[in-house]
Design a protein around this motif. Sequence first.
Motif, PDB file in Angstrom:
ATOM      1  N   CYS A  33      13.629  10.189  -5.815  1.00 35.42           N
ATOM      2  CA  CYS A  33      12.788   9.259  -5.059  1.00 35.42           C
ATOM      3  C   CYS A  33      12.133   8.374  -6.111  1.00 35.42           C
ATOM      4  CB  CYS A  33      11.731  10.020  -4.266  1.00 35.42           C
ATOM      5  SG  CYS A  33      10.476   8.960  -3.504  1.00 35.42           S
ATOM      6  N   VAL A  34      12.066   7.062  -5.815  1.00 34.56           N
ATOM      7  CA  VAL A  34      11.473   6.159  -6.809  1.00 34.56           C
ATOM      8  C   VAL A  34      10.144   5.584  -6.334  1.00 34.56           C
ATOM      9  CG1 VAL A  34      13.663   5.587  -7.904  1.00 34.56           C
ATOM     10  CG2 VAL A  34      12.848   4.206  -5.975  1.00 34.56           C
ATOM     11  N   GLY A  35       9.706   5.990  -5.139  1.00 37.11           N
ATOM     12  CA  GLY A  35       8.399   5.537  -4.665  1.00 37.11           C
ATOM     13  C   GLY A  35       8.356   4.096  -4.211  1.00 37.11           C
ATOM     14  N   CYS A  36       9.485   3.550  -3.765  1.00 38.74           N
ATOM     15  CA  CYS A  36       9.504   2.144  -3.334  1.00 38.74           C
ATOM     16  C   CYS A  36       8.809   1.962  -1.994  1.00 38.74           C
ATOM     17  CB  CYS A  36      10.932   1.610  -3.251  1.00 38.74           C
ATOM     18  SG  CYS A  36      11.926   2.317  -1.907  1.00 38.74           S
ATOM     19  N   GLY A  37       8.772   3.020  -1.208  1.00 37.35           N
ATOM     20  CA  GLY A  37       8.071   2.960   0.072  1.00 37.35           C
ATOM     21  C   GLY A  37       8.851   2.323   1.213  1.00 37.35           C
ATOM     22  N   ARG A  38      10.133   2.013   1.018  1.00 38.95           N
ATOM     23  CA  ARG A  38      10.900   1.375   2.102  1.00 38.95           C
ATOM     24  C   ARG A  38      10.984   2.281   3.326  1.00 38.95           C
ATOM     25  NH1 ARG A  38      13.849  -0.462  -2.469  1.00 38.95           N
ATOM     26  NH2 ARG A  38      14.086  -2.722  -2.546  1.00 38.95           N
TER      27      ARG A  38
ATOM     28  N   THR B 286       0.843  -1.202   0.000  1.00 39.59           N
ATOM     29  CA  THR B 286       0.000   0.000   0.000  1.00 39.59           C
ATOM     30  C   THR B 286       0.877   1.251   0.000  1.00 39.59           C
ATOM     31  OG1 THR B 286      -0.066  -0.112   2.397  1.00 39.59           O
ATOM     32  CG2 THR B 286      -1.947  -1.047   1.211  1.00 39.59           C
ATOM     33  N   SER B 287       2.152   1.070   0.381  1.00 37.77           N
ATOM     34  CA  SER B 287       3.055   2.221   0.424  1.00 37.77           C
ATOM     35  C   SER B 287       3.765   2.465  -0.913  1.00 37.77           C
ATOM     36  CB  SER B 287       4.092   2.023   1.534  1.00 37.77           C
ATOM     37  OG  SER B 287       4.697   0.763   1.403  1.00 37.77           O
ATOM     38  N   CYS B 288       3.480   1.659  -1.929  1.00 39.32           N
ATOM     39  CA  CYS B 288       4.081   1.888  -3.253  1.00 39.32           C
ATOM     40  C   CYS B 288       3.539   3.186  -3.840  1.00 39.32           C
ATOM     41  CB  CYS B 288       3.722   0.747  -4.204  1.00 39.32           C
ATOM     42  SG  CYS B 288       4.557  -0.807  -3.859  1.00 39.32           S
ATOM     43  N   PHE B 289       4.429   4.035  -4.341  1.00 38.61           N
ATOM     44  CA  PHE B 289       3.932   5.243  -5.005  1.00 38.61           C
ATOM     45  C   PHE B 289       4.790   5.631  -6.216  1.00 38.61           C
ATOM     46  CE2 PHE B 289       6.646   6.698  -1.537  1.00 38.61           C
ATOM     47  CZ  PHE B 289       7.357   7.786  -2.044  1.00 38.61           C
TER      48      PHE B 289
ATOM     49  N   GLU C 204      -4.007  -0.277  -9.204  1.00 40.62           N
ATOM     50  CA  GLU C 204      -3.862  -0.880  -7.876  1.00 40.62           C
ATOM     51  C   GLU C 204      -2.993  -0.037  -6.955  1.00 40.62           C
ATOM     52  OE1 GLU C 204      -2.715  -5.006  -8.098  1.00 40.62           O
ATOM     53  OE2 GLU C 204      -4.154  -5.369  -9.710  1.00 40.62           O
ATOM     54  N   ILE C 205      -2.250   0.910  -7.539  1.00 39.28           N
ATOM     55  CA  ILE C 205      -1.422   1.783  -6.694  1.00 39.28           C
ATOM     56  C   ILE C 205      -2.322   2.861  -6.097  1.00 39.28           C
ATOM     57  CG2 ILE C 205       0.457   3.463  -6.698  1.00 39.28           C
ATOM     58  CD1 ILE C 205       1.825   1.704  -8.788  1.00 39.28           C
ATOM     59  N   THR C 206      -2.509   2.757  -4.789  1.00 42.75           N
ATOM     60  CA  THR C 206      -3.465   3.665  -4.151  1.00 42.75           C
ATOM     61  C   THR C 206      -2.788   4.908  -3.575  1.00 42.75           C
ATOM     62  OG1 THR C 206      -3.255   2.282  -2.195  1.00 42.75           O
ATOM     63  CG2 THR C 206      -5.176   1.901  -3.612  1.00 42.75           C
ATOM     64  N   SER C 207      -1.471   4.840  -3.363  1.00 41.77           N
ATOM     65  CA  SER C 207      -0.773   6.016  -2.833  1.00 41.77           C
ATOM     66  C   SER C 207      -0.421   6.949  -3.974  1.00 41.77           C
ATOM     67  CB  SER C 207       0.521   5.595  -2.127  1.00 41.77           C
ATOM     68  OG  SER C 207       0.236   5.033  -0.878  1.00 41.77           O
TER      69      SER C 207
ATOM     70  N   ASP D 241       6.369   9.447   7.545  1.00 48.76           N
ATOM     71  CA  ASP D 241       5.881   9.012   6.234  1.00 48.76           C
ATOM     72  C   ASP D 241       6.154  10.106   5.192  1.00 48.76           C
ATOM     73  OD1 ASP D 241       4.385   8.295   3.996  1.00 48.76           O
ATOM     74  OD2 ASP D 241       2.804   7.351   5.193  1.00 48.76           O
ATOM     75  N   ILE D 242       7.046   9.818   4.260  1.00 51.90           N
ATOM     76  CA  ILE D 242       7.427  10.816   3.257  1.00 51.90           C
ATOM     77  C   ILE D 242       6.207  11.224   2.411  1.00 51.90           C
ATOM     78  CG2 ILE D 242       8.121   9.168   1.440  1.00 51.90           C
ATOM     79  CD1 ILE D 242      10.112  12.328   2.305  1.00 51.90           C
ATOM     80  N   ARG D 243       5.250  10.299   2.281  1.00 47.88           N
ATOM     81  CA  ARG D 243       4.050  10.631   1.496  1.00 47.88           C
ATOM     82  C   ARG D 243       3.259  11.741   2.181  1.00 47.88           C
ATOM     83  NH1 ARG D 243       1.210   4.996   1.538  1.00 47.88           N
ATOM     84  NH2 ARG D 243       1.865   5.305   3.681  1.00 47.88           N
ATOM     85  N   LYS D 244       3.180  11.657   3.494  1.00 47.45           N
ATOM     86  CA  LYS D 244       2.454  12.695   4.247  1.00 47.45           C
ATOM     87  C   LYS D 244       3.223  14.018   4.189  1.00 47.45           C
ATOM     88  CE  LYS D 244       0.485  13.733   8.814  1.00 47.45           C
ATOM     89  NZ  LYS D 244       1.006  15.089   8.862  1.00 47.45           N
TER      90      LYS D 244
END
Lengths: 340, 279
Positions: free
Chosen positions: A314-319, A139-142, A206-209, A329-332
């Motif tokens: 940033c490649v959006g791997c979500g690690r 779910t953290s994939c972006f 399917e990528i929700t982020s 959370d970098i997304r936030k």
Amino acid sequence: MEKRYIKKDSLNGRVKKMAEAGLVYAPVKDGDNVLFQVLTPGMEPLTAYANSKNAPKNFFFPHTEKLMKYTRTEKGMAFSGELAEARDAVLFGVRPCDARSFVLLDMLFDQEKYRDPYYVARREKTTVICLACIHPPYTSCFCTSVDGGPTDAAGADILLTDLGERYLVEFLTPKGEKLEAHFAGEKAGDEADAQKQAITAQAEQEITSRIPAKEIKPILDANFEHPFWNTIHQKCLACGTCTYLCPTCHCFDISDEQKGDDGIRLRNWDSCMFPLFTLETSGHNPRPTQKERWRQRAMHKFKYYVDNFSAIACVGCGRCVMYCPVNIDIRKIVTDISKL
Amino acid sequence: MQNPYLPIPVVVSKIITEVETKDIKTFRLEFLNKEDEANFKYLPGQFAELSLYGKGESPIGIASSPTQPGYIEFTVQKAGVVTSSLHEIEEGTHMGVRGPLGNSWPIEYLEGKNIVVVGGGFAFTTLRSLINYMIHDDNRKRFGSITVIYGARTPGLLIYKDELAEWQKRSDINLNVTVDKGDASWKGREGFVPTVCKEVAPSSENAVTVICGPPVMIRFTLPVFFDLGFSKENIVTSLEMRMKCGIGKCGRCNVGSKYVCKDGPVFTLAELDKLTKEY
């Protein structure tokens, strides 16, 4: 560009066969983790897995590497230049986000004026086989927010896409074409493209982020001194996990080690999260608190790299999202910045 | 592929203790291989990584001028691991140097202009390089008047004393040496650098100020030059940051998008205004 089909259940054996012929790095199960490791006889390369815990950048830019060695002489020291010998290798099973990180690291290490010979030599000798994400694993994939995509081939020499019963094998570069013999199979036609497109569209859905990573550049340009920067670092432990797991973080330290008459100069991964990273001998530190260090991390990824290389680092791997011990959370952060 | 991480072998041919506190020394380095010397093409304002095996590297401004062939010089204050070890070595020691690195004082831009050089304490090193470059017979006519204002806390802390005496004899440099506080034997000027700049009052007409010194000196000196009519484009300085690679990769010396090691260390005030104040 050559395209082929191979039977799905044949992939594991083909990878093991490649490992018999030469050096292969592949994702393997190690305890509870999936890690990229050198594939040795008896090890099972994973073909269906989410993503590895460690980013595969270390095969080009190791945690620790010798830059040179030297010996003590009567007059002091004499150095003997040492380039770690780069061997032909295959890096199998890289996810598209991590493959994209190689393109981003190339921008830094493979510049015209100062090429980094250690990185460039390994990069040139390594063939990257990428495994597309037909179902983005977390779910953290972006990746789609940072110019990537679940079936993107940037940074890869060969792209494998799971089409159900079989894999579509795309040879993308001359380096990839050299491995054609390992991927013998039926020639794929235009129908494969249509099928891949459908899979890609589904995977992207399917990528929700989704985060406004590309939109925040002008906001960062204007808000170096915003009170927002006082908020994100408060719970940061400065452990550096985010930077160590990040596929694009490239900061390093150089240090010497000496034993008897022999010494080596090493470079080790370093982290902008650490107070000592910028501490000067005088005691002055231009980034004195975790606030400035977090601002540096965010700015470096979403502004400075864009200024210097026209790409988000940033490649959006979500690690970093998954493994931060205090759930920063970098997304936030990116989303909050977009609202400044 | 040339490896930018490998130091060039040099021998320490001369060590001069510059100050009475003995914690600032000038190291003269000669290249062990002649071709390395020919390849080491530098301009005043650039720096290099001094490499002491077993200890590491330290980025230091080049204090000699390219008009002085046969060697390069670095003036180093004893401070951290590498510089303290450097202060222990003797003449004849073999060590390494990696460079030249960074940009330089804007030599082309300075040509044809009147140059004001302002230095404080031991930050005078790359300014000394610039002065020696400009007053060399081959170069002197390319520059207008040269005014130098150089200060230290005490007479014993002035560096390059022999050269200062030589320059004092020349009619083509207006040299103003000052100390914060003199002693019994000091016959020269007393006063802080900003005050002396005000007294000397160099004209801003077709002029550029090149300034290097401790932050507190710079803070109080800049307003003097603004009052004299110098624009931010015509005040040039040099930044220092912690560095490792020196080639813009290791990621620690950036100020905003600029790397001090690669895009600097020399910036005009106008350029610095566009950067963040994170230094």
